[in-house]
Design a protein around this motif. Structure first.
Motif, PDB file in Angstrom:
ATOM      1  N   ILE A   1       0.837  -1.209   0.000  1.00 48.75           N
ATOM      2  CA  ILE A   1       0.000   0.000   0.000  1.00 48.75           C
ATOM      3  C   ILE A   1       0.866   1.251   0.000  1.00 48.75           C
ATOM      4  O   ILE A   1       0.661   2.167  -0.811  1.00 48.75           O
ATOM      5  CB  ILE A   1      -0.952  -0.020   1.209  1.00 48.75           C
ATOM      6  CG1 ILE A   1      -1.985  -1.131   1.060  1.00 48.75           C
ATOM      7  CG2 ILE A   1      -1.657   1.331   1.355  1.00 48.75           C
ATOM      8  CD1 ILE A   1      -2.890  -1.291   2.276  1.00 48.75           C
ATOM      9  N   PHE A   2       1.849   1.293   0.874  1.00 46.58           N
ATOM     10  CA  PHE A   2       2.684   2.495   0.951  1.00 46.58           C
ATOM     11  C   PHE A   2       3.532   2.676  -0.300  1.00 46.58           C
ATOM     12  O   PHE A   2       3.616   3.768  -0.864  1.00 46.58           O
ATOM     13  CB  PHE A   2       3.579   2.423   2.191  1.00 46.58           C
ATOM     14  CG  PHE A   2       4.496   3.610   2.321  1.00 46.58           C
ATOM     15  CD1 PHE A   2       3.998   4.859   2.672  1.00 46.58           C
ATOM     16  CD2 PHE A   2       5.854   3.478   2.083  1.00 46.58           C
ATOM     17  CE1 PHE A   2       4.841   5.956   2.794  1.00 46.58           C
ATOM     18  CE2 PHE A   2       6.700   4.571   2.199  1.00 46.58           C
ATOM     19  CZ  PHE A   2       6.187   5.809   2.556  1.00 46.58           C
ATOM     20  N   GLY A   3       4.152   1.582  -0.747  1.00 46.68           N
ATOM     21  CA  GLY A   3       5.007   1.685  -1.930  1.00 46.68           C
ATOM     22  C   GLY A   3       4.231   2.079  -3.170  1.00 46.68           C
ATOM     23  O   GLY A   3       4.654   2.955  -3.938  1.00 46.68           O
ATOM     24  N   PHE A   4       3.075   1.450  -3.386  1.00 44.94           N
ATOM     25  CA  PHE A   4       2.267   1.767  -4.560  1.00 44.94           C
ATOM     26  C   PHE A   4       1.730   3.195  -4.492  1.00 44.94           C
ATOM     27  O   PHE A   4       1.711   3.904  -5.512  1.00 44.94           O
ATOM     28  CB  PHE A   4       1.110   0.775  -4.678  1.00 44.94           C
ATOM     29  CG  PHE A   4       0.240   1.002  -5.875  1.00 44.94           C
ATOM     30  CD1 PHE A   4       0.633   0.570  -7.131  1.00 44.94           C
ATOM     31  CD2 PHE A   4      -0.980   1.656  -5.760  1.00 44.94           C
ATOM     32  CE1 PHE A   4      -0.151   0.787  -8.247  1.00 44.94           C
ATOM     33  CE2 PHE A   4      -1.779   1.881  -6.868  1.00 44.94           C
ATOM     34  CZ  PHE A   4      -1.364   1.434  -8.115  1.00 44.94           C
ATOM     35  N   SER A   5       1.305   3.623  -3.310  1.00 50.64           N
ATOM     36  CA  SER A   5       0.772   4.983  -3.158  1.00 50.64           C
ATOM     37  C   SER A   5       1.853   6.025  -3.437  1.00 50.64           C
ATOM     38  O   SER A   5       1.604   7.009  -4.149  1.00 50.64           O
ATOM     39  CB  SER A   5       0.210   5.174  -1.748  1.00 50.64           C
ATOM     40  OG  SER A   5      -0.829   4.253  -1.478  1.00 50.64           O
ATOM     41  N   MET A   6       3.036   5.808  -2.888  1.00 48.19           N
ATOM     42  CA  MET A   6       4.128   6.760  -3.107  1.00 48.19           C
ATOM     43  C   MET A   6       4.541   6.801  -4.574  1.00 48.19           C
ATOM     44  O   MET A   6       4.707   7.871  -5.163  1.00 48.19           O
ATOM     45  CB  MET A   6       5.319   6.386  -2.225  1.00 48.19           C
ATOM     46  CG  MET A   6       5.108   6.623  -0.746  1.00 48.19           C
ATOM     47  SD  MET A   6       5.099   8.378  -0.311  1.00 48.19           S
ATOM     48  CE  MET A   6       6.800   8.807  -0.639  1.00 48.19           C
ATOM     49  N   PHE A   7       4.715   5.620  -5.161  1.00 40.09           N
ATOM     50  CA  PHE A   7       5.182   5.566  -6.549  1.00 40.09           C
ATOM     51  C   PHE A   7       4.139   6.147  -7.494  1.00 40.09           C
ATOM     52  O   PHE A   7       4.477   6.888  -8.429  1.00 40.09           O
ATOM     53  CB  PHE A   7       5.517   4.127  -6.921  1.00 40.09           C
ATOM     54  CG  PHE A   7       6.417   4.009  -8.108  1.00 40.09           C
ATOM     55  CD1 PHE A   7       7.739   4.412  -8.022  1.00 40.09           C
ATOM     56  CD2 PHE A   7       5.952   3.512  -9.315  1.00 40.09           C
ATOM     57  CE1 PHE A   7       8.583   4.322  -9.117  1.00 40.09           C
ATOM     58  CE2 PHE A   7       6.791   3.415 -10.420  1.00 40.09           C
ATOM     59  CZ  PHE A   7       8.110   3.825 -10.314  1.00 40.09           C
ATOM     60  N   SER A   8       2.862   5.844  -7.257  1.00 44.25           N
ATOM     61  CA  SER A   8       1.802   6.392  -8.107  1.00 44.25           C
ATOM     62  C   SER A   8       1.721   7.903  -7.960  1.00 44.25           C
ATOM     63  O   SER A   8       1.464   8.614  -8.941  1.00 44.25           O
ATOM     64  CB  SER A   8       0.450   5.758  -7.739  1.00 44.25           C
ATOM     65  OG  SER A   8       0.466   4.368  -7.933  1.00 44.25           O
ATOM     66  N   GLY A   9       1.944   8.407  -6.732  1.00 40.50           N
ATOM     67  CA  GLY A   9       1.905   9.843  -6.516  1.00 40.50           C
ATOM     68  C   GLY A   9       3.015  10.596  -7.209  1.00 40.50           C
ATOM     69  O   GLY A   9       2.935  11.822  -7.365  1.00 40.50           O
ATOM     70  N   LEU A  10       4.052   9.885  -7.648  1.00 43.42           N
ATOM     71  CA  LEU A  10       5.135  10.516  -8.404  1.00 43.42           C
ATOM     72  C   LEU A  10       5.000  10.275  -9.905  1.00 43.42           C
ATOM     73  O   LEU A  10       5.245  11.168 -10.714  1.00 43.42           O
ATOM     74  CB  LEU A  10       6.490   9.978  -7.914  1.00 43.42           C
ATOM     75  CG  LEU A  10       6.876  10.316  -6.476  1.00 43.42           C
ATOM     76  CD1 LEU A  10       8.159   9.578  -6.091  1.00 43.42           C
ATOM     77  CD2 LEU A  10       7.055  11.816  -6.298  1.00 43.42           C
ATOM     78  N   VAL A  11       4.576   9.056 -10.269  1.00 43.86           N
ATOM     79  CA  VAL A  11       4.537   8.676 -11.694  1.00 43.86           C
ATOM     80  C   VAL A  11       3.382   9.353 -12.426  1.00 43.86           C
ATOM     81  O   VAL A  11       3.576   9.957 -13.492  1.00 43.86           O
ATOM     82  CB  VAL A  11       4.440   7.144 -11.830  1.00 43.86           C
ATOM     83  CG1 VAL A  11       4.178   6.757 -13.284  1.00 43.86           C
ATOM     84  CG2 VAL A  11       5.714   6.490 -11.332  1.00 43.86           C
ATOM     85  N   ILE A  12       2.180   9.253 -11.896  1.00 47.05           N
ATOM     86  CA  ILE A  12       1.006   9.760 -12.614  1.00 47.05           C
ATOM     87  C   ILE A  12       1.078  11.266 -12.849  1.00 47.05           C
ATOM     88  O   ILE A  12       0.883  11.726 -13.988  1.00 47.05           O
ATOM     89  CB  ILE A  12      -0.286   9.357 -11.864  1.00 47.05           C
ATOM     90  CG1 ILE A  12      -0.449   7.833 -11.885  1.00 47.05           C
ATOM     91  CG2 ILE A  12      -1.513  10.030 -12.472  1.00 47.05           C
ATOM     92  CD1 ILE A  12      -1.651   7.322 -11.112  1.00 47.05           C
TER      93      ILE A  12
ATOM     94  N   THR B   1      -2.542  15.834 -11.403  1.00 46.33           N
ATOM     95  CA  THR B   1      -1.214  16.445 -11.335  1.00 46.33           C
ATOM     96  C   THR B   1      -0.854  16.863  -9.919  1.00 46.33           C
ATOM     97  O   THR B   1       0.201  17.466  -9.708  1.00 46.33           O
ATOM     98  CB  THR B   1      -1.141  17.679 -12.259  1.00 46.33           C
ATOM     99  OG1 THR B   1      -2.200  18.576 -11.944  1.00 46.33           O
ATOM    100  CG2 THR B   1      -1.213  17.278 -13.717  1.00 46.33           C
ATOM    101  N   THR B   2      -1.691  16.543  -8.960  1.00 45.36           N
ATOM    102  CA  THR B   2      -1.419  16.845  -7.550  1.00 45.36           C
ATOM    103  C   THR B   2      -0.965  15.565  -6.865  1.00 45.36           C
ATOM    104  O   THR B   2      -1.761  14.667  -6.600  1.00 45.36           O
ATOM    105  CB  THR B   2      -2.676  17.400  -6.854  1.00 45.36           C
ATOM    106  OG1 THR B   2      -3.144  18.541  -7.587  1.00 45.36           O
ATOM    107  CG2 THR B   2      -2.362  17.813  -5.430  1.00 45.36           C
ATOM    108  N   SER B   3       0.328  15.488  -6.572  1.00 41.99           N
ATOM    109  CA  SER B   3       0.905  14.266  -6.016  1.00 41.99           C
ATOM    110  C   SER B   3       0.261  13.885  -4.688  1.00 41.99           C
ATOM    111  O   SER B   3       0.006  12.700  -4.430  1.00 41.99           O
ATOM    112  CB  SER B   3       2.416  14.443  -5.826  1.00 41.99           C
ATOM    113  OG  SER B   3       3.066  14.594  -7.057  1.00 41.99           O
TER     114      SER B   3
ATOM    115  N   LYS C   1       3.860  15.808 -18.652  1.00 41.61           N
ATOM    116  CA  LYS C   1       4.543  15.634 -19.932  1.00 41.61           C
ATOM    117  C   LYS C   1       3.565  15.436 -21.085  1.00 41.61           C
ATOM    118  O   LYS C   1       3.944  15.606 -22.249  1.00 41.61           O
ATOM    119  CB  LYS C   1       5.497  14.442 -19.853  1.00 41.61           C
ATOM    120  CG  LYS C   1       6.686  14.667 -18.936  1.00 41.61           C
ATOM    121  CD  LYS C   1       7.605  13.458 -18.923  1.00 41.61           C
ATOM    122  CE  LYS C   1       8.827  13.716 -18.048  1.00 41.61           C
ATOM    123  NZ  LYS C   1       9.742  12.539 -18.014  1.00 41.61           N
ATOM    124  N   ASN C   2       2.336  15.065 -20.765  1.00 41.36           N
ATOM    125  CA  ASN C   2       1.316  14.846 -21.798  1.00 41.36           C
ATOM    126  C   ASN C   2       0.048  15.619 -21.431  1.00 41.36           C
ATOM    127  O   ASN C   2      -0.977  15.025 -21.077  1.00 41.36           O
ATOM    128  CB  ASN C   2       1.011  13.349 -21.937  1.00 41.36           C
ATOM    129  CG  ASN C   2       2.224  12.532 -22.295  1.00 41.36           C
ATOM    130  OD1 ASN C   2       2.560  12.344 -23.464  1.00 41.36           O
ATOM    131  ND2 ASN C   2       2.908  12.014 -21.273  1.00 41.36           N
TER     132      ASN C   2
END
Length: 619
Positions: free
Chosen positions: A474-485, A512-514, A491-492
């Motif tokens: 949960i923590f890893g996916f939330s953090m990574f998604s908050g940066l990637v998306i 666009t809001t992390s 960029k698009n």
């Protein structure tokens, strides 16, 4: 062990180490010295309800103003592009004065009647994206002649009407959008929402507040890495390496007359000292032309004379007032876009409240305090729309980070900051002087502040079972998604095309809001993936909060309404139905019914000045 008060010469109790820290569990006899020192490192010099001496409040208040300055000053400068004001420096200075004035007023309202934590209010970047999106629509695009400095007559009626019509449309959208935040706060919906929030939601939300700003910090610092590195190094030196080294200062008292007293100046004022020294060095380098004088050369933005014309043109006295740019107008597209920014701002603020409480030695904010805090922030956005800042207000994450570095959590310091910002908004020259702080100095400060905020968010994971694969996911996916998306959306920017412009704006801002993306995934996954309360950290979260509260301050002392309002309302039985009012008879946080005097920070009344006592009673 902590030294005795009389053995170290610290006769001025306001600056003594012992007794001015928020009380933590007493060190047991026989414990090792390093354990005692480790405990002292986590203590606060001043707690939430402490009242430092008036001169220290002013100094620390200035430090908070400087900390928030970078974010506050950047907003009107960015908005000036969409408002066609690139070549109108004097109007930009008016916008800067207005946003300082409104930020000061909102800070006073928040600390006095809102969340009542030492948290500063200022302009919010979450409203910049929908604002710029609205101003980029065909009907609001700037005329070509406003992009040519030689064709712009800033005193002409035509030019004034060009930028004021855009500002009025922006004002109306912000004013209407802020009503939603007022409703969510004072109706208690945020407090109800917080019933489902635990460490795995708070951790990514707070951490991404700092991590998402890495580009802003890097851009400012990258304008001159030498200056920004020096600023960062000075703040680290003062706040970490020299914080336990006292500096003798001259003092005067009736008993000892003129004498010296040790002041832990590096622990209390590391940010102010770091910024001031770097600012002074940049001024010296500018005076001797050691920095490039050509705008195209690297390091040019480290000069302190880039905005000298603003200082000369700014009036000495100008009082901002509601409707100063005319009657606001309302745009449906603008309102819907602003709503997306308001939602993101509320989520960010809830995270800031928890981080601020943790770093200032206060108990976790109860639901009624969070309700009031969000409601007052909505009221602040309403005032910002009426005054015409072109933006709203929110809690400032940078100043929350400053609490963790300075170890000063007194809300009286933030009250002083609010008064100082109101003064800077009224006296145009004062606010204009701060525009000479070079961008690399601000970037160096951001490097430290945003790092502290990110770490404060991660620290919430101590309550959850991080040996659990569920929680790690949960923590890893939330953090990574908050940066990637958000990075991909940036960029698009044309990727979101639903055919409905307003919906596109809403999705654009949210995605666009992390903080929103990470907090949303953390909230949804933590509440839907099966897991016990122990595994999720809910039990440890609640227990730790109770334990911390019993060792710092009683919740009611921090979060109840001021001036005896809570006591007056407690006699009414209907008060428990009001979401933003404290309960009529608040229970002890630890349920032990312990003596509340034990919860007070130790402060000998014999050393308190009358002015401190008066101010303390009022707050």
């Amino acid at each position: 062990m902590a030294p005795e008060k009389d053995s170290n010469g610290l006769d001025n109790y306001a600056f003594a180490c012992e007794g001015r820290f928020c009380d933590l569990p007493d060190t047991q006899h026989g414990e090792e010295l390093d354990m005692s020192m480790e405990s002292d490192n986590n203590k606060l010099v001043y707690c939430v309800t402490d009242v430092p001496p008036w001169y220290l409040c002013i100094i620390l208040g200035i430090q908070h103003c400087l900390t928030a300055f970078g974010g506050i000053i950047a907003i009107p400068l960015i908005l000036s592009q969409g408002l066609c004001l690139q070549f109108d420096g004097i109007t930009q200075s008016h916008l800067i004065s207005t946003i300082f004035f409104v930020s000061g007023v909102c800070t006073l309202l928040q600390v006095t009647f809102g969340i009542r934590l030492p948290i500063l209010q200022g302009g919010t970047f979450t409203l910049l994206a929908p604002s710029m999106a609205m101003l980029s629509m065909p009907e609001w695009q700037c005329p070509a002649w406003t992009q040519n400095a030689s064709l712009v007559n800033t005193s002409s009626i035509e030019f004034t009407e060009v930028w004021q019509t855009r500002m009025r449309a922006l004002q109306g959208s912000i004013t209407v959008g802020s009503l939603f935040q007022v409703f969510v706060g004072f109706s208690g919906l945020i407090g109800l929402f917080m019933s489902f929030i635990g460490p795995l939601t708070i951790a990514p939300t707070i951490s991404l507040i700092g991590l998402s700003l890495f580009d802003s910090a890097g851009t400012s610092a990258g304008n001159h890495w030498g200056i920004s590195t020096m600023t960062t190094a000075l703040i680290i030196l003062f706040s970490q390496y020299l914080r336990h080294i006292p500096v003798p200062f001259p003092m005067y008292s009736k008993e000892k007359k003129l004498h010296t007293s040790n002041v832990y100046i590096f622990q209390i004022l590391p940010v102010l000292l770091g910024i001031t020294l770097s600012w002074l060095i940049c001024y010296i380098l500018t005076t001797y032309n050691a920095l490039p004088s050509e705008p195209s050369q690297y390091g040019y933005l480290a000069r302190t004379d880039l905005k000298g014309d603003v200082i000369s043109q700014a009036p000495w006295f100008r009082f901002p007032y509601p409707g100063q740019w005319g009657m606001p107008t309302v745009s449906l597209a603008g309102v819907i876009g602003i709503l997306a920014g308001v939602i993101s701002s509320m989520i960010e603020s809830v995270g800031d409240y928890h981080a601020c409480a943790r770093l200032s030695g206060a108990p976790p904010p109860p639901k009624h305090a969070i309700n009031r805090g969000i409601g007052i922030e909505g009221l602040g956005c309403l005032l910002a729309g009426a005054w015409g800042t072109g933006n709203g207000t929110t809690s400032y994450s940078e100043n929350v980070g400053a609490l963790g570095i300075t170890k000063v959590g007194s809300r009286m310091v933030i009250v002083t900051s609010g008064v100082l910002m109101v003064v800077m908004g009224v006296f145009g020259k004062v606010g204009a002087i701060f525009t000479t702080i070079p961008s690399p100095v601000v970037g160096g400060m951001f490097m430290v502040m945003f790092g502290v905020i990110s770490a404060a968010g991660v620290s919430n994971l101590q309550y959850a079972d991080m040996n659990s694969s569920r929680n790690i996911f949960i923590f890893g996916f939330s953090m990574f998604s908050g940066l990637v998306i958000p990075n991909w959306i940036f960029k698009n920017p044309t990727a979101i095309a639903t055919g409905v412009v307003e919906l596109d704006q809403v999705l654009q801002v949210l995605l666009t809001t992390s903080m929103f993306v990470g907090g949303f995934f953390g909230f949804m996954l933590d509440n839907t993936i099966p897991g016990s309360k122990h595994e999720r950290g809910i039990l440890a979260w609640n227990k730790a909060h109770k334990d911390e509260s019993s060792n710092t301050l009683e919740s009611g002392e921090v979060y109840n309404l001021p001036f005896g309002i809570s006591s007056y309302l407690s006699s009414s039985s209907w008060i428990r139905y009001i979401p933003f009012c404290p309960p009529s008879e608040p229970d002890s946080l630890d349920g032990s019914g312990a003596d509340t005097n034990a919860l007070e920070p130790k402060q000998p009344l014999g050393h308190a000045e009358p002015s401190q006592i008066i101010i303390g009673v009022a707050m």
